[in-house]
Design an enzyme around this catalytic site. Sequence first.
Site, PDB file in Angstrom:
ATOM      1  N   ASN A 198      85.284  24.174 -73.137  1.00 48.03           N
ATOM      2  CA  ASN A 198      86.160  24.794 -73.856  1.00 48.03           C
ATOM      3  C   ASN A 198      87.475  24.389 -73.597  1.00 48.03           C
ATOM      4  O   ASN A 198      87.811  24.931 -72.505  1.00 48.03           O
ATOM      5  CB  ASN A 198      86.143  26.213 -74.298  1.00 48.03           C
ATOM      6  CG  ASN A 198      87.240  27.019 -75.079  1.00 48.03           C
ATOM      7  OD1 ASN A 198      88.293  26.207 -74.938  1.00 48.03           O
ATOM      8  ND2 ASN A 198      86.793  28.115 -75.767  1.00 48.03           N
TER       9      ASN A 198
ATOM     10  N   GLU B 140      87.473  27.983 -60.417  1.00 49.47           N
ATOM     11  CA  GLU B 140      88.347  27.939 -59.035  1.00 49.47           C
ATOM     12  C   GLU B 140      88.931  27.018 -58.763  1.00 49.47           C
ATOM     13  O   GLU B 140      89.693  26.644 -57.706  1.00 49.47           O
ATOM     14  CB  GLU B 140      87.515  28.781 -58.133  1.00 49.47           C
ATOM     15  CG  GLU B 140      86.998  29.962 -58.215  1.00 49.47           C
ATOM     16  CD  GLU B 140      85.926  30.193 -57.405  1.00 49.47           C
ATOM     17  OE1 GLU B 140      84.989  29.503 -57.202  1.00 49.47           O
ATOM     18  OE2 GLU B 140      85.843  31.625 -56.927  1.00 49.47           O
TER      19      GLU B 140
HETATM   20 MO1  MOS Z   1      84.746  34.321 -56.992  1.00 47.77          MO
HETATM   21  S1  MOS Z   1      85.991  34.902 -55.613  1.00 47.77           S
HETATM   22  O1  MOS Z   1      83.476  33.728 -56.326  1.00 47.77           O
HETATM   23  O2  MOS Z   1      84.477  35.749 -57.806  1.00 47.77           O
END
Ligand code: MOS
Length: 732
Positions: A619, A693
């Site tokens: 998305n 991340e």
């Molecule tokens: Mo993430 S810091 O692995 O929730």
Amino acid sequence: MKDLTDIPTAKVVMDKPDTRNRLDHMAQGVIHKGLPRPDGPLKVAGVATYAHEDQPEGMLTGVLVRAPVSSGKMTGLNAEEIRAMDGVRGVFHGKTFLRNPAQGTANEAPIQPDGEIFYIGQPMALVVADSFEQARHAAKTVKLQIERSDAVTDLSKAEAEEQEDQYSAQGDLDGAMKDAAFTVDQTYRTPGHTSNAMEPHAAIAQWDGKKLTVRASCQMLKYNVNELADSLDLEPSQVHLLTPFTGGGFGAKLGISHEAVAAGHAAMELGAPVAVVLSRQQVAEATMRRSETVQQIRLAADAEGRLTGIGHTATVSNLPDEPFAEPVTQATPFIYRGENREVGMKVKRINSMAAGSVRAPGEAVGLTALEIAMDELARASGVDPVELRKINVPEVDPSDGRDFSSNTLVEALDDGARAFGWADRETGRTDGDWLIGYGMASATRVNMIGESHARITLEDGKVLVETDMTDVGTGTYAILTQIAAEMLGVDPAHVTVDLGNSDHPKAAGSGGSWGASSSGSSVFVACENLRSRIAEEMGVEETDLTLQDGIARAANTQRELASFGTLAVEGVIDAGKTGEDVRQATFGSFFAEVGVNRVSGEVRVRRMHGSFAAGRILNEMTARSQCLGGMTFGIGMALTEELMFDPRDGHLVNNDMAEYHVPVNLDVPQLTVNFLEERDPWANPMQAKGIGELGICGAGASIVNAIYDACGVRVRDLPATMDKLLSGLPDL
Ligand code: MOS
């Protein structure tokens, strides 16, 4: 009541790449598109029920009482006096209380110290009353009796223990450093960080005599159920966890935390529902911090800037006996070439709140330091920073010779440079009192998958997706809707995704950037399973089936999905050999323009760009938001975020959002994000990798490197606050 005990289950273990690329050959055309979050209207209207918002009749409120000293033993408290106060229903302490939240995927209770104190702010007791105000007043009146003992609160005086299992080396790094044309040998420091989710940790627990139902703010229910049960001495089957919405976690809600266990214990003792919410200060002082790091980085390069050696040794800290050590060097073994290598870790034991996963544990701070070092090497060798990285991208994982599932770092560097206008940057530019500088950095984050289950029910042409996966603000509701809609050929409006209920099939949860690829793949596998049922009923091959707009078509036949009655199936994905056979990672690049004020040393980020590749983008709206958030945290890491502890007693000085500064709108300039088209068949059947991340991993380095470009001050001790720049600024 549908019978769910014996529904057809399909399981895929990722033992070999899935080259079919099925999602590109489905007909509905909703995958990848920026489908707005189905849960968005509930959230903006304020009717999404977060942990503390679905309040049962007769709910009592508990407030935690915390340790005022950093080491010792609690021997009692003034319980009589507290119990006699207005509205007070109970005072609890003792062996059920957690020392600190569970680490991510722990799957068992964290240490329960039964009155032993390890840090200032450790929850020791719970006062429960009819109202919050009564509970808070009584909690403030509690006097803990404590026998104090010695604590280690000054990190500079703590001993560093080598982690022998985390040491690895190839070749002769010392020799490479001696023979190199250019070297960097520097120490970099990053401070502690706190997660600062918008929704504080909260739980409401209800006990019916047999089963404990807890509404809590969690990231990983499959593990959290077991952690909660173990903490309270219950069977996992006696615990029912509900987390339909999580207002951010960032690692601090990976493991079960104080509030859920304390509320559960009190609810069982009192026979009434009990709510416990951590205050902002309690979240900061008693949940999880990112460890501060000290990182020695050595780079050896030949005359052209080609790396011949990389060394990266990191020191982090944690509570005694806490297993987690931030994997600071995680990207170092594979991101750049060099035959001579050394990585190592040391841990210091300190009386401070637990260190755990915070926003890309490992690469967030480890790659940031490495990317500052790479900028130093670019300066030393005179090679352009983008070129320096490109010539050092390895063919295979240089630490173990494995192939990459895909390595898009070169493309990401080129794309980012083009989008930012790197080649046309004007060095030495000023704008009034502002010295302008440009910096860049690479991004990478390891890619993983975790066992996940999902159930799909087709009924009257509508699709229900059920899994205990969470949406921590990342867009899980949206992407699972899209995967099911794409695979089953229905309008996304006809898909309902039901998450965050521990009675549902168990998912890997949200963490480590693995949520979308794990839970998404379980939905994908379930959908393939459902397609097979449909094909069977139509007497055709599943691969000959086209599902679109609620109609199933094959060569000479077609049927409405609504005509199939009710079909329920399960799908399971699990990690397999592809996780070991190849190196899997996502890649990207960051480019930043900053202004450094020549009078005050203030830094403003003026613009910033990121280019990212993470396999298929499921998305592009929610993925972009993840990257924008990551880059924003990069600004925080570079410029403002820093936990400050008083070395005399170890207490956290900046325990709120006023003193711990996360970037706000005025700190964040125009950010732009590009995605590179990619499919990674090694990752999972969707060929998508985790992007959650990636946007923070290295982001801060691009800013720190731009500061050097602007004013000639090399900051190796983050954040780059004014005091660190002032003395090095050029004369006015
Ligand atoms: Mo993430 S810091 O692995 O929730």
